[in-house]
Design a protein around this motif. Structure first.
Motif, PDB file in Angstrom:
ATOM      1  N   SER A 109      31.279  34.961  51.826  1.00  0.00           N
ATOM      2  CA  SER A 109      30.683  34.288  50.670  1.00  0.00           C
ATOM      3  C   SER A 109      29.166  34.334  50.728  1.00  0.00           C
ATOM      4  N   THR A 110      28.608  34.170  51.908  1.00  0.00           N
ATOM      5  CA  THR A 110      27.147  34.237  52.060  1.00  0.00           C
ATOM      6  C   THR A 110      26.655  35.663  51.845  1.00  0.00           C
ATOM      7  N   ILE A 111      27.379  36.631  52.389  1.00  0.00           N
ATOM      8  CA  ILE A 111      26.995  38.035  52.201  1.00  0.00           C
ATOM      9  C   ILE A 111      26.986  38.391  50.717  1.00  0.00           C
ATOM     10  N   ARG A 112      28.027  37.984  50.014  1.00  0.00           N
ATOM     11  CA  ARG A 112      28.103  38.275  48.578  1.00  0.00           C
ATOM     12  C   ARG A 112      26.909  37.674  47.842  1.00  0.00           C
ATOM     13  N   ALA A 113      26.646  36.404  48.073  1.00  0.00           N
ATOM     14  CA  ALA A 113      25.580  35.717  47.350  1.00  0.00           C
ATOM     15  C   ALA A 113      24.207  36.290  47.693  1.00  0.00           C
ATOM     16  N   GLU A 114      23.958  36.539  48.969  1.00  0.00           N
ATOM     17  CA  GLU A 114      22.634  36.982  49.392  1.00  0.00           C
ATOM     18  C   GLU A 114      22.356  38.434  49.015  1.00  0.00           C
ATOM     19  N   PHE A 115      23.368  39.291  49.090  1.00  0.00           N
ATOM     20  CA  PHE A 115      23.131  40.689  48.712  1.00  0.00           C
ATOM     21  C   PHE A 115      22.946  40.816  47.202  1.00  0.00           C
ATOM     22  N   LYS A 116      23.718  40.065  46.442  1.00  0.00           N
ATOM     23  CA  LYS A 116      23.531  40.058  44.989  1.00  0.00           C
ATOM     24  C   LYS A 116      22.123  39.565  44.648  1.00  0.00           C
ATOM     25  N   LYS A 117      21.701  38.494  45.301  1.00  0.00           N
ATOM     26  CA  LYS A 117      20.359  37.958  45.075  1.00  0.00           C
ATOM     27  C   LYS A 117      19.289  38.993  45.404  1.00  0.00           C
ATOM     28  N   LEU A 118      19.483  39.725  46.501  1.00  0.00           N
ATOM     29  CA  LEU A 118      18.528  40.744  46.910  1.00  0.00           C
ATOM     30  C   LEU A 118      18.413  41.856  45.873  1.00  0.00           C
ATOM     31  N   LEU A 119      19.554  42.334  45.375  1.00  0.00           N
ATOM     32  CA  LEU A 119      19.538  43.403  44.367  1.00  0.00           C
ATOM     33  C   LEU A 119      18.823  42.952  43.096  1.00  0.00           C
ATOM     34  N   VAL A 120      19.110  41.731  42.654  1.00  0.00           N
ATOM     35  CA  VAL A 120      18.470  41.197  41.446  1.00  0.00           C
ATOM     36  C   VAL A 120      16.965  41.068  41.665  1.00  0.00           C
ATOM     37  N   GLU A 121      16.561  40.506  42.796  1.00  0.00           N
ATOM     38  CA  GLU A 121      15.138  40.292  43.064  1.00  0.00           C
ATOM     39  C   GLU A 121      14.378  41.609  43.185  1.00  0.00           C
ATOM     40  N   GLN A 122      14.983  42.588  43.847  1.00  0.00           N
ATOM     41  CA  GLN A 122      14.314  43.881  44.008  1.00  0.00           C
ATOM     42  C   GLN A 122      14.130  44.582  42.672  1.00  0.00           C
ATOM     43  N   THR A 123      15.120  44.476  41.801  1.00  0.00           N
ATOM     44  CA  THR A 123      14.998  45.070  40.467  1.00  0.00           C
ATOM     45  C   THR A 123      13.948  44.338  39.649  1.00  0.00           C
ATOM     46  N   GLU A 124      13.945  43.032  39.752  1.00  0.00           N
ATOM     47  CA  GLU A 124      12.943  42.218  39.052  1.00  0.00           C
ATOM     48  C   GLU A 124      11.535  42.549  39.538  1.00  0.00           C
ATOM     49  N   ASN A 125      11.375  42.749  40.831  1.00  0.00           N
ATOM     50  CA  ASN A 125      10.057  43.093  41.378  1.00  0.00           C
ATOM     51  C   ASN A 125       9.547  44.409  40.810  1.00  0.00           C
ATOM     52  N   MET A 126      10.442  45.355  40.621  1.00  0.00           N
ATOM     53  CA  MET A 126      10.031  46.637  40.038  1.00  0.00           C
ATOM     54  C   MET A 126       9.565  46.459  38.605  1.00  0.00           C
ATOM     55  N   LEU A 127      10.262  45.593  37.862  1.00  0.00           N
ATOM     56  CA  LEU A 127       9.869  45.331  36.471  1.00  0.00           C
ATOM     57  C   LEU A 127       8.538  44.593  36.381  1.00  0.00           C
ATOM     58  N   CYS A 128       8.253  43.771  37.388  1.00  0.00           N
ATOM     59  CA  CYS A 128       7.027  42.968  37.375  1.00  0.00           C
ATOM     60  C   CYS A 128       5.875  43.662  38.099  1.00  0.00           C
ATOM     61  N   GLY A 129       6.135  44.830  38.663  1.00  0.00           N
ATOM     62  CA  GLY A 129       5.108  45.555  39.400  1.00  0.00           C
ATOM     63  C   GLY A 129       4.144  46.269  38.471  1.00  0.00           C
ATOM     64  N   PRO A 130       3.350  47.196  39.007  1.00  0.00           N
ATOM     65  CA  PRO A 130       2.376  47.932  38.189  1.00  0.00           C
ATOM     66  C   PRO A 130       3.042  48.634  37.012  1.00  0.00           C
ATOM     67  N   GLN A 131       2.637  48.269  35.804  1.00  0.00           N
ATOM     68  CA  GLN A 131       3.305  48.787  34.611  1.00  0.00           C
ATOM     69  C   GLN A 131       3.070  50.281  34.398  1.00  0.00           C
ATOM     70  N   HIS A 132       1.955  50.779  34.927  1.00  0.00           N
ATOM     71  CA  HIS A 132       1.658  52.202  34.726  1.00  0.00           C
ATOM     72  C   HIS A 132       2.574  53.099  35.548  1.00  0.00           C
ATOM     73  N   GLN A 133       3.403  52.521  36.419  1.00  0.00           N
ATOM     74  CA  GLN A 133       4.319  53.318  37.232  1.00  0.00           C
ATOM     75  C   GLN A 133       5.696  53.474  36.600  1.00  0.00           C
ATOM     76  N   LEU A 134       5.935  52.834  35.440  1.00  0.00           N
ATOM     77  CA  LEU A 134       7.262  52.854  34.824  1.00  0.00           C
ATOM     78  C   LEU A 134       7.276  53.705  33.562  1.00  0.00           C
ATOM     79  N   LYS A 135       8.129  54.724  33.565  1.00  0.00           N
ATOM     80  CA  LYS A 135       8.361  55.505  32.356  1.00  0.00           C
ATOM     81  C   LYS A 135       9.213  54.693  31.387  1.00  0.00           C
ATOM     82  N   THR A 136       9.234  55.116  30.133  1.00  0.00           N
ATOM     83  CA  THR A 136       9.986  54.406  29.096  1.00  0.00           C
ATOM     84  C   THR A 136      11.446  54.229  29.481  1.00  0.00           C
ATOM     85  N   GLY A 137      12.103  55.331  29.860  1.00  0.00           N
ATOM     86  CA  GLY A 137      13.524  55.259  30.194  1.00  0.00           C
ATOM     87  C   GLY A 137      13.794  54.435  31.431  1.00  0.00           C
ATOM     88  N   LYS A 138      12.911  54.537  32.424  1.00  0.00           N
ATOM     89  CA  LYS A 138      13.077  53.759  33.657  1.00  0.00           C
ATOM     90  C   LYS A 138      12.971  52.272  33.365  1.00  0.00           C
TER      91      LYS A 138
END
Length: 370
Positions: free
Chosen positions: A124-153
Motif C-alpha cells: 500500500s505504501t509502495i503504491r501510494a508513494e510511487f504514484k505520488k512520485l510519478l505525478v510530482e515528476q510530471t508536474e515539475n516538468m510542466l512547471c520547469g523552464p517553459q522554453h524547453q517544452l514543445k507544443t506536443g510535449k
C-alpha cells in the motif's frame, strides 16, 4: 445520481495568445477507491472515442461506483481541428512532424532509487508513494523552464499528469479503416477477456512514447526491479489503448456498446459495483506485437481492398487488387496483392490511391485464442 463535475485545463497557447484548453469530467469520489482515467481524440481524425465518453457519462450518472472516473474528450485541441479540405489530419504535429501520441515522458530512471528506498515497505505504501512520485515528476516538468517544452510535449505532459493519478488508464483511438482491437500489456492479458473486443495485441515492457506505455511501463519495471531484489510485487497499474474502429466516423449506437464493454472491464476491477455489465461470450484472438505484420504496396495504383477486417486469411489469399490503367495495353491493369501466411486482417489504409511502399494492411500472425 452521481454528480458529474467539469473543469477546463489549459494545455497551451496559440500565436494570438488564445488559450488551448481541454474539458475534463470527473464522476465519483476521488478520495475513495480506485481511480480511472479515460481519454479520447489524441489523434485528430480518431473521433469515435468522444462518442464513447458521452455514452459513458450518460451511464455513469446512475452507476454505483467504488472510486472515481476522469474522462477527457478532445484530448488534443490542435489535432482535432487540423483540417485539410474535408479531411481531418491531426496525427502528426504540423510543425515538427512528430506523432502526437509518441511524446509522453519515460520515467524509468526513477525506479532504481525508489526500489532502494522502499524495498521493505508494504504494498500500500509502495503504491501510494510511487504514484505520488510519478505525478510530482510530471508536474515539475510542466512547471520547469517553459522554453524547453514543445507544443506536443506540453499537451502530452498535461494529459500524463492526469493519467498518473489513476490505477486504470484507457486511451481511446481508432485505426484508418479498422476492426476493433486492444493494445494490452502482456502481464494484463487476463483483463483483456473482460472487454467485448475480439482482437488483442499483447505488447512488451518497452517504452515507445505512447500514453499506455507511459502509464504501465514504470509499474511493470517497478515489479521487475522488486523481483530482482527477491520480492514478489504485482504490477499495480493497468493501461490499454482501445482501438474502436475506423477514423473520421461517429456511431452513437456503437458507442453505447463500446461504453458497456469498458464498464464490463471496470466491473471486473471493482470500480463499477453492478452485475449488469459482463463480457459477452465471444471468441477472442491475440498475438504478440512482434507478430503484428504490415503489408506494403508493392506498386503504386488504385486499390480495391478485398480482405474483410476481422476475417482469417489463408496463405496465398488475395488481400487487395491494384488497378494500374497505365498497364492496360500490356494486359497487366489488375495486380493481386497476396499474403504469404495465415493471419487475421485488422486494418487497412484509408485511401484507395496509394504510392508504392504505402502500408496497405496490418494483420495478426501466429495468433491464438485468448
Amino acid at each position: 445520481m452521481n454528480k458529474i463535475t467539469q473543469q477546463t485545463i489549459q494545455v497551451g497557447e496559440l500565436a494570438n495568445g488564445q488559450a488551448l484548453t481541454i474539458p475534463v469530467f470527473t464522476v465519483g469520489d476521488t478520495q475513495a477507491g480506485p481511480n480511472v482515467y479515460i481519454q479520447a481524440n489524441m489523434h485528430g481524425a480518431e473521433v469515435q472515442g468522444n462518442a464513447v465518453i458521452y455514452a459513458l457519462l450518460e451511464k455513469l450518472k446512475s452507476a454505483q461506483l467504488a472510486g472515481s472516473i476522469t474522462l477527457v474528450p478532445y484530448a488534443n485541441p490542435i489535432g482535432c481541428n487540423q483540417k485539410s479540405g474535408e479531411f481531418t489530419l491531426g496525427r502528426f504535429d504540423p510543425i515538427t512532424g512528430e506523432n502526437w501520441n509518441r511524446l509522453y515522458h519515460d520515467h524509468s530512471h526513477l525506479i532504481a532509487e525508489f526500489v532502494t528506498r522502499f524495498k521493505d515497505e508494504p504494498e500500500s505504501t509502495i503504491r501510494a508513494e510511487f504514484k505520488k512520485l510519478l505525478v510530482e515528476q510530471t508536474e515539475n516538468m510542466l512547471c520547469g523552464p517553459q522554453h524547453q517544452l514543445k507544443t506536443g510535449k506540453r499537451i502530452a505532459l498535461h494529459l500524463q499528469h492526469l493519467a498518473h493519478q489513476a490505477d486504470f488508464v484507457l486511451d481511446l483511438h481508432t485505426g484508418p479503416v479498422s476492426a476493433k482491437h486492444l493494445y494490452c500489456p502482456e502481464y494484463a492479458k487476463n483483463s483483456a477477456k473482460h472487454f467485448d473486443i475480439p482482437h488483442t495485441l499483447l505488447i512488451p515492457n518497452e517504452f515507445d512514447g505512447a500514453m499506455d506505455e507511459a502509464c504501465f511501463c514504470p509499474w511493470w519495471q517497478l515489479s521487475e526491479s522488486f523481483a530482482a531484489q527477491g520480492r514478489a510485487l504485482s504490477t499495480l497499474v493497468e493501461a490499454f489503448t482501445v482501438e474502436l474502429g475506423s477514423q473520421e466516423h461517429i456511431d452513437l449506437k456503437e458507442a453505447e456498446h463500446d461504453a458497456n464493454s469498458i464498464l464490463s472491464y471496470l466491473t471486473h476491477k471493482e470500480v463499477v459495483l453492478e452485475s449488469g455489465y459482463q463480457p459477452r461470450s465471444i471468441t477472442r484472438y491475440a498475438c504478440y506485437l512482434k507478430d503484428y505484420v504490415a503489408v506494403y504496396a508493392p506498386m503504386g495504383g488504385m486499390v480495391d481492398y478485398q480482405a474483410a477486417l476481422g476475417t482469417h486469411v489463408k496463405s496465398g489469399d488475395s488481400l487487395a487488387t491494384v488497378l494500374r490503367m497505365d498497364k492496360y495495353c500490356d494486359g497487366e491493369a489488375l495486380q493481386q496483392v497476396t499474403f504469404a501466411q495465415e493471419g487475421i486482417a485488422i486494418l487497412h489504409f484509408a485511401s484507395a490511391s496509394v504510392n508504392q511502399g504505402t502500408e496497405l494492411y496490418k494483420l495478426f500472425t501466429n495468433y491464438f485464442e485468448l
